[in-house]
Write an enzyme that holds these catalytic residues in place. Structure first.
Site, short mmCIF file in Angstrom:
data_model
loop_
_atom_site.label_atom_id
_atom_site.label_comp_id
_atom_site.label_asym_id
_atom_site.label_seq_id
_atom_site.Cartn_x
_atom_site.Cartn_y
_atom_site.Cartn_z
N ARG A 29 9.54 -3.75 -5.00
CA ARG A 29 9.60 -2.67 -4.99
C ARG A 29 11.20 -2.01 -5.45
O ARG A 29 11.24 -1.06 -6.04
CB ARG A 29 9.45 -1.86 -3.55
CG ARG A 29 8.09 -1.93 -3.16
CD ARG A 29 7.98 -1.19 -1.85
NE ARG A 29 6.40 -0.78 -1.80
CZ ARG A 29 6.12 -0.24 -0.63
NH1 ARG A 29 6.73 -0.07 0.60
NH2 ARG A 29 4.69 0.25 -0.42
N GLY B 158 -1.19 2.08 0.62
CA GLY B 158 -1.74 3.45 0.93
C GLY B 158 -1.84 4.67 0.01
O GLY B 158 -2.82 5.28 -0.33
N LYS C 276 -10.44 -4.27 6.86
CA LYS C 276 -11.45 -2.96 7.42
C LYS C 276 -12.16 -2.34 6.80
O LYS C 276 -11.45 -1.91 5.45
CB LYS C 276 -10.43 -2.17 8.09
CG LYS C 276 -10.00 -2.68 9.45
CD LYS C 276 -9.43 -1.28 10.42
CE LYS C 276 -8.83 -1.83 11.53
NZ LYS C 276 -7.62 -0.58 11.72
N GLY D 47 0.20 -4.02 -1.24
CA GLY D 47 -0.14 -4.34 0.02
C GLY D 47 -0.55 -5.73 0.01
O GLY D 47 0.35 -6.55 -0.87
C1 3PG Z 1 4.47 1.71 2.97
O1 3PG Z 1 4.94 0.75 2.64
O2 3PG Z 1 3.23 1.99 3.08
C2 3PG Z 1 5.26 2.98 2.46
O3 3PG Z 1 6.76 2.71 2.16
C3 3PG Z 1 5.22 4.07 3.38
O4 3PG Z 1 5.54 3.70 4.67
P1 3PG Z 1 4.58 4.44 5.84
O5 3PG Z 1 3.32 3.78 5.68
O6 3PG Z 1 5.47 3.89 6.98
O7 3PG Z 1 4.61 5.96 5.76
#
Ligand code: 3PG
Ligand code: MG
Length: 396
Positions: free
Chosen positions: A35, A377, A197, A354
């Site tokens: 990132r 997400g 999930k 992720g």
């Molecule tokens: C993440 O890693 O999902 C993003 O940086 C957002 O973080 P958060 O899910 O804690 O809002």
């Protein structure tokens, strides 16, 4: 949306929202800097124009104000190395020190602000807090795609206080690649969905049924499909209340002519540990007391064939518990197959953020696929068709 290329930052202080929410080990060393590296082009462009950068981010989910563990000061040295220049640090993201450092920042200099989430106002989207942050810079650059699904002070609310709002290169690339997958995918288009999930992935799976030719389902969520079809899954992961849903997905896929592929076999374990006893069994034939932790060799063979014949590949979620080397075989085989399809078959491959992104990066394949998303997400929500607050703020 205003692009970075169309903006001249000369003499400006750019307040750049980045997503430096990176994993740290117990010595506060960064274990995956994807990132951070992704933002280099954005920051370089601003500095080369003759601008200065004020970087702001969150790290983790601190609940009670300033916490050593979540301090962005741990990033200062690695950032200086990555950006090849000194990075100044304000140990509070607002207030006198930050204001002073920002005011004195010279063209070509970088200032990093302390964790925004040390203020509860950040996540609440507080306007006064956003206004205080906004005072630090002349122009807002939004480049935190990974956090663009949050309507927080620094990701969305702050936009209204700037006449000039600019979309960073990370944001732009993420949106372009996601659109390429959803709107102009070359066929055959294969999506590989994994992870624990179904509930996390159901909306994207439903959307993909309108787009893909093949949908491969592996990982933890495949056991709920297997159980719903009458299989024995032992003590494998199960979302009991999602069984009907899995049958509906299978029906829908059939009616839309999508080829859904589930694992044929699994590597199972008698304990949730790397050193557990293990054996390979047919899917749906997992004995009591055992749990599936990876896909088996027959599944790997089947999945690899499909990937090899695809022109577009979207991969989100591991095939097993890849954190345990003994159960990482399926996930690594998929990673290799995606690289091969990209390099030899000229396929376009997008790796969702992720766990699948860490799997690809940790295996050293990050730059051998078409694109590794920096969003988890956020990418899922964007692909589900939701409006991301961070994108809407740039468009307003
Ligand atoms: C993440 O890693 O999902 C993003 O940086 C957002 O973080 P958060 O899910 O804690 O809002
Ligand atoms: Mg998250």
């Amino acid at each position: 949306m205003r692009t970075l290329d169309s903006y001249d930052f000369s003499g400006k202080k750019a307040l750049v929202r980045v997503d430096f929410n990176v994993p740290l080990n117990d010595k506060f060393e960064i274990t995956d800097d994807t990132r951070i590296k992704a933002t280099v082009p954005t920051i370089t462009k601003i500095l080369n124009d003759g601008g200065a950068c004020i970087l702001m981010s969150h790290l983790g989910r601190p609940k009670n104000g300033p916490t050593e563990k979540y301090s962005l000061k741990h990033l200062v040295t690695p950032l200086s190395l990555i950006f090849g220049r000194t990075v100044k640090f304000a140990d509070d993201c607002i207030g006198e020190q930050a204001t002073g450092l920002a005011a004195n920042l010279q063209p070509g200099e970088i200032l990093l602000l302390e964790n925004l989430r040390f203020y509860k106002e950040e996540e609440k989207g507080d306007e006064e807090f956003a206004q205080k942050l906004a005072k630090l810079g002349d122009v807002w650059v939004m480049d935190a795609f990974g956090t663009a699904h949050r309507a927080h002070a620094s990701t969305a609310v702050i936009g209204q206080y700037f006449p000039d709002k600019v979309c960073g290169y990370v944001m732009q690339a993420e949106l372009d690649n996601a659109q390429r997958i959803l709107e102009h995918a070359e066929r055959p288009f294969t999506a590989i969905m994994g992870g624990a999930k179904i509930s996390d992935k159901i909306l994207i799976i439903e959307r993909l049924l309108d787009n893909v030719d093949n949908l491969i389902i592996g990982g933890g969520m495949s056991y709920t499909f297997s159980k719903a079809k009458g299989g024995n899954i032992g003590k494998s992961l199960l979302e009991a209340d999602k069984q009907d849903l899995t049958l509906e997905i299978l029906e829908k896929a059939k009616s839309k002519g999508v080829n859904i592929i589930l694992p044929l076999d699994n590597v199972i374990a008698d304990d949730f540990s790397n050193d557990a006893n293990r054996q390979t069994v047919k899917a749906g034939e997992i004995p009591d007391g055992w749990e599936g932790l990876d896909i088996g060799p027959e599944s790997v063979k089947l999945f690899l064939d499909i990937v090899a014949n695809s022109k577009t590949i979207l991969w989100n979620g591991p095939m097993g518990v890849f954190e345990f080397p003994n159960f990482a075989v399926g996930t690594n085989a998929i990673a290799e197959a995606v690289v091969k399809a990209t390099e030899e078959n000229d396929a376009f491959s997008l790796i969702g953020g992720g766990d699948s992104a860490s799997a690809v990066n940790n295996a050293g394949y990050g730059d051998r696929v078409s694109y590794v998303s920096t969003g988890g997400g956020a990418l899922l929500e964007y692909m589900e068709g939701k409006t991301l607050p961070g994108v809407a703020a740039l468009e307003a």
